[in-house]
Design an enzyme around this catalytic site. Structure first.
Site, PDB file in Angstrom:
ATOM      1  N   ASP A  71       0.855  -1.187   0.000  1.00 13.06           N
ATOM      2  CA  ASP A  71       0.000   0.000   0.000  1.00 13.06           C
ATOM      3  C   ASP A  71       0.892   1.238   0.000  1.00 13.06           C
ATOM      4  O   ASP A  71       1.904   1.281   0.711  1.00 13.06           O
ATOM      5  CB  ASP A  71      -0.904  -0.009   1.237  1.00 13.06           C
ATOM      6  N   HIS A  89     -10.364  -5.305  -3.130  1.00 11.58           N
ATOM      7  CA  HIS A  89      -9.017  -5.580  -2.636  1.00 11.58           C
ATOM      8  C   HIS A  89      -9.064  -5.871  -1.146  1.00 11.58           C
ATOM      9  O   HIS A  89      -9.858  -5.296  -0.417  1.00 11.58           O
ATOM     10  CB  HIS A  89      -8.050  -4.425  -2.926  1.00 11.58           C
TER      11      HIS A  89
END
Length: 118
Positions: free
Chosen positions: A35, A104
């Site tokens: 991320d 996700h």
């Protein structure tokens, strides 16, 4: 259409290799990458290669749902957070914090994760 790449989807572009990402794992069905705004020492996103807008839509494909969860578990093992504990989070809808509308799983770990979450 569900499953088909979307031209305006950031994660579809990452899956296609058109946008760079720090990929930590990839298989036939999923791609996992770090991320860019981590919320824990380990924060990896696991996405199916097929486009589904959210977790509710992905439920229509039980095999891919299972592959995504299995990949999340493998990421946790690879990142060495499987024994200390980790969280798998799906945000579904803008009100829940979803900002990219390609399903996700967030795999979070490496620190204490309080309950209830923020």
């Amino acid at each position: 259409m569900a499953g088909e790449p979307q031209a305006d989807c950031l994660f579809c572009k990452i899956v296609a290799g058109e946008v760079p990402a720090t990929v930590v794992r990839e298989d036939e069905h999923t791609v996992a990458f770090r991320d860019i705004n981590p919320q824990a020492p380990t924060h990896v996103l696991v996405v199916p290669k097929a486009h589904y807008p959210n977790a509710a839509a992905l439920a229509a494909d039980p095999g891919l749902s299972a592959a995504l969860l299995a990949a999340a578990g493998e990421v946790a093992t690879q990142e060495k957070i499987d024994e200390s504990g980790y969280r798998i989070v799906f945000n579904t809808g803008a009100g829940a914090g979803q900002t990219v509308f390609h399903v996700h799983a967030h795999v979070l770990g490496g620190r204490g994760l309080q309950w209830p979450p923020g």
